[in-house]
Design a protein around this motif. Structure first.
Motif, PDB file in Angstrom:
ATOM      1  N   ASN A   1       7.108   7.902   6.872  1.00 21.55           N
ATOM      2  CA  ASN A   1       5.878   7.814   7.661  1.00 21.55           C
ATOM      3  C   ASN A   1       4.712   7.383   6.774  1.00 21.55           C
ATOM      4  N   ALA A   2       4.924   6.320   5.995  1.00 20.14           N
ATOM      5  CA  ALA A   2       3.945   5.894   4.988  1.00 20.14           C
ATOM      6  C   ALA A   2       2.565   5.633   5.584  1.00 20.14           C
ATOM      7  N   GLU A   3       2.523   4.963   6.729  1.00 20.07           N
ATOM      8  CA  GLU A   3       1.223   4.639   7.323  1.00 20.07           C
ATOM      9  C   GLU A   3       0.454   5.906   7.687  1.00 20.07           C
ATOM     10  N   GLN A   4       1.172   6.908   8.188  1.00 17.63           N
ATOM     11  CA  GLN A   4       0.526   8.173   8.545  1.00 17.63           C
ATOM     12  C   GLN A   4      -0.002   8.882   7.307  1.00 17.63           C
ATOM     13  N   LEU A   5       0.774   8.837   6.231  1.00 19.50           N
ATOM     14  CA  LEU A   5       0.355   9.483   4.987  1.00 19.50           C
ATOM     15  C   LEU A   5      -0.856   8.771   4.377  1.00 19.50           C
ATOM     16  N   ILE A   6      -0.841   7.447   4.429  1.00 16.88           N
ATOM     17  CA  ILE A   6      -1.983   6.684   3.925  1.00 16.88           C
ATOM     18  C   ILE A   6      -3.238   7.035   4.712  1.00 16.88           C
ATOM     19  N   GLU A   7      -3.099   7.156   6.015  1.00 15.34           N
ATOM     20  CA  GLU A   7      -4.233   7.524   6.856  1.00 15.34           C
ATOM     21  C   GLU A   7      -4.713   8.936   6.550  1.00 15.34           C
ATOM     22  N   LEU A   8      -3.777   9.833   6.220  1.00 15.00           N
ATOM     23  CA  LEU A   8      -4.146  11.198   5.821  1.00 15.00           C
ATOM     24  C   LEU A   8      -5.054  11.171   4.593  1.00 15.00           C
ATOM     25  N   VAL A   9      -4.662  10.384   3.600  1.00 22.51           N
ATOM     26  CA  VAL A   9      -5.461  10.280   2.378  1.00 22.51           C
ATOM     27  C   VAL A   9      -6.824   9.687   2.695  1.00 22.51           C
ATOM     28  N   ARG A  10      -6.836   8.642   3.512  1.00 25.80           N
ATOM     29  CA  ARG A  10      -8.103   7.991   3.865  1.00 25.80           C
ATOM     30  C   ARG A  10      -9.045   8.943   4.600  1.00 25.80           C
ATOM     31  N   SER A  11      -8.502   9.664   5.600  1.00 26.42           N
ATOM     32  CA  SER A  11      -9.342  10.510   6.444  1.00 26.42           C
ATOM     33  C   SER A  11      -9.756  11.807   5.766  1.00 26.42           C
ATOM     34  N   SER A  12      -9.103  12.145   4.659  1.00 25.83           N
ATOM     35  CA  SER A  12      -9.408  13.403   3.965  1.00 25.83           C
ATOM     36  C   SER A  12     -10.759  13.378   3.259  1.00 25.83           C
ATOM     37  N   GLY A  13     -11.265  12.183   2.989  1.00 25.49           N
ATOM     38  CA  GLY A  13     -12.482  12.045   2.202  1.00 25.49           C
ATOM     39  C   GLY A  13     -12.202  11.805   0.730  1.00 25.49           C
ATOM     40  N   ALA A  14     -10.921  11.764   0.367  1.00 24.93           N
ATOM     41  CA  ALA A  14     -10.551  11.595  -1.040  1.00 24.93           C
ATOM     42  C   ALA A  14     -11.010  10.250  -1.605  1.00 24.93           C
ATOM     43  N   LEU A  15     -10.915   9.183  -0.804  1.00 23.86           N
ATOM     44  CA  LEU A  15     -11.279   7.863  -1.323  1.00 23.86           C
ATOM     45  C   LEU A  15     -12.768   7.762  -1.598  1.00 23.86           C
TER      46      LEU A  15
ATOM     47  N   ASN B   1      -3.754  22.198   7.093  1.00 24.04           N
ATOM     48  CA  ASN B   1      -2.556  22.735   6.448  1.00 24.04           C
ATOM     49  C   ASN B   1      -1.321  21.891   6.750  1.00 24.04           C
ATOM     50  N   GLU B   2      -1.223  21.390   7.985  1.00 24.50           N
ATOM     51  CA  GLU B   2      -0.073  20.564   8.343  1.00 24.50           C
ATOM     52  C   GLU B   2      -0.090  19.251   7.566  1.00 24.50           C
ATOM     53  N   GLY B   3      -1.263  18.627   7.502  1.00 22.09           N
ATOM     54  CA  GLY B   3      -1.390  17.386   6.742  1.00 22.09           C
ATOM     55  C   GLY B   3      -1.123  17.613   5.262  1.00 22.09           C
ATOM     56  N   TYR B   4      -1.627  18.728   4.748  1.00 21.19           N
ATOM     57  CA  TYR B   4      -1.394  19.074   3.350  1.00 21.19           C
ATOM     58  C   TYR B   4       0.102  19.163   3.055  1.00 21.19           C
ATOM     59  N   GLU B   5       0.855  19.845   3.918  1.00 17.86           N
ATOM     60  CA  GLU B   5       2.297  20.015   3.700  1.00 17.86           C
ATOM     61  C   GLU B   5       3.023  18.673   3.755  1.00 17.86           C
ATOM     62  N   GLN B   6       2.614  17.811   4.685  1.00 19.44           N
ATOM     63  CA  GLN B   6       3.242  16.489   4.776  1.00 19.44           C
ATOM     64  C   GLN B   6       3.033  15.700   3.481  1.00 19.44           C
TER      65      GLN B   6
ATOM     66  N   LEU C   1       0.846  -1.188   0.000  1.00 17.15           N
ATOM     67  CA  LEU C   1       0.000   0.000   0.000  1.00 17.15           C
ATOM     68  C   LEU C   1       0.882   1.239   0.000  1.00 17.15           C
ATOM     69  N   GLY C   2       0.463   2.240  -0.748  1.00 19.28           N
ATOM     70  CA  GLY C   2       1.217   3.490  -0.787  1.00 19.28           C
ATOM     71  C   GLY C   2       2.362   3.513  -1.775  1.00 19.28           C
ATOM     72  N   ASP C   3       2.527   2.428  -2.561  1.00 16.93           N
ATOM     73  CA  ASP C   3       3.621   2.402  -3.540  1.00 16.93           C
ATOM     74  C   ASP C   3       3.509   3.549  -4.540  1.00 16.93           C
TER      75      ASP C   3
END
Length: 341
Positions: free
Chosen positions: A285-299, A268-273, A243-245
């Protein structure tokens, strides 16, 4: 006989069938086609044969040639040697694009098996990919059909441009949804369009070319969006990659594009990351970034877009001959969408 029901849609099947169920509709044709994929290789250079056989053996579901076979039978329910041959050529082209993709992505495995570039080297893989494309067109000439050559030559150019466009936007956090759609239209959807339209040309059904182009484009779009969603929510073992490849490779996929858009307004902090990760390809921090995408509503947005594209593909089938082969094409769209559940 054609069906022109309300809204030009095809009735849904009672339950989503398996891929094997759909393939069984044209089982004999499929088996012959599968053998022809290997039988069409005729290089005098042993290394070309070894690498070609390696990448074709790595296989896959052969979805694009299956679509060609379903389309050919939809127009004429008789075995067609030409359709089987064209389906094999379509798979040869698809295999070539995968070989080139693996070199670009520096992939070591595909579907759990070593890639050609990992088994040999990049130069060998690229050149054998080139051979597969050249051989495909060598075989296409045998049909003596300029319209068929036109569809495949135009389509192959579009595929290459889609891949280059993806490279152009690699590690670009400013890539837009329009950029993404232009990329997948070339690198994914175009080959589905070639698979459908080629069958129609062989069967003398040129009046259906636009409907088939619409089906191929929208089905291809849905298929790719779903793949990209699963990069953040799927099963690594099933997918054959982590995941996240796509994020680590800096690919401009719709989940990342939409997540950046949503996070820019809310976090803004999540956006910059996420922006820095896309730009640099560094994801410790792949797991954190994946969670950012998930929690953003993008999926959720991407799933809705995939379902919209699926419905458009299904609607495109409404003016085509109404039989079990058309139903098979419809079931393929259902099967693809079922991966989102």
């Amino acid at each position: 006989m054609t069906s022109t029901s309300l809204n030009n849609t095809v009735p849904a099947s009672q339950s989503t069938p398996s891929y094997a169920d759909i393939q069984s509709i044209v089982a004999n044709d499929f088996d012959i086609m599968d053998k022809q994929v290997f039988g069409s290789l005729n290089s005098k250079v042993q290394l070309v044969m070894s690498v070609s056989q390696h990448v074709i053996n790595a296989g896959g579901k052969r979805m694009r040639p299956l679509i060609t076979l379903l389309c050919a039978r939809m127009f004429d329910d008789n075995p067609s040697e030409k359709a089987m041959h064209l389906a094999a050529i379509t798979e040869m082209l698809h295999t070539a694009t995968l070989v080139h993709d693996d070199v670009i992505d520096e992939s070591g495995q595909r579907r759990g098996k070593p890639t050609a570039n990992a088994t040999w080297d990049n130069a060998t893989a690229v050149l054998v990919g080139d051979y597969l494309i050249a051989r495909a067109f060598n075989l296409l000439v045998g049909f003596q059909s300029l319209p068929l050559l036109q569809v495949f030559s135009d389509g192959t150019c579009d595929i290459a441009e889609g891949e280059v466009l993806q490279l152009q936007h690699q590690h670009n956090p400013a890539a837009t949804e329009d950029d993404y759609l232009r990329i997948i239209d070339g690198k994914t959807s175009r080959l589905f369009m070639m698979a459908t339209q080629g069958a129609a040309i062989l069967q003398g059904q040129e009046q259906h070319l636009q409907a088939l182009a619409d089906f191929g484009q929208h089905f291809g779009n849905a298929f790719q969006i779903i793949d990209d969603v699963l990069d953040y929510s799927g099963d690594s073992d099933v997918m054959g990659k982590n995941l996240g490849d796509d994020l680590a490779e800096g690919k401009p996929t719709l989940p990342t594009i939409k997540a950046l858009e949503l996070l820019k307004d809310s976090d803004n902090e999540g956006y910059e990351q996420l922006r820095i990760a896309v730009q640099t390809g560094k994801t410790p921090n792949a797991e954190q970034l994946i969670e950012l995408v998930r929690s953003s509503g993008a999926l959720d947005y991407c799933k809705q877009r995939a379902l919209e594209e699926t419905r458009l593909a299904q609607q495109a089938l409404g003016t085509l001959p109404d039989n079990r082969y058309r139903q098979g094409l419809y079931q393929l769209t259902e099967l693809a969408s079922a991966r989102l559940v």
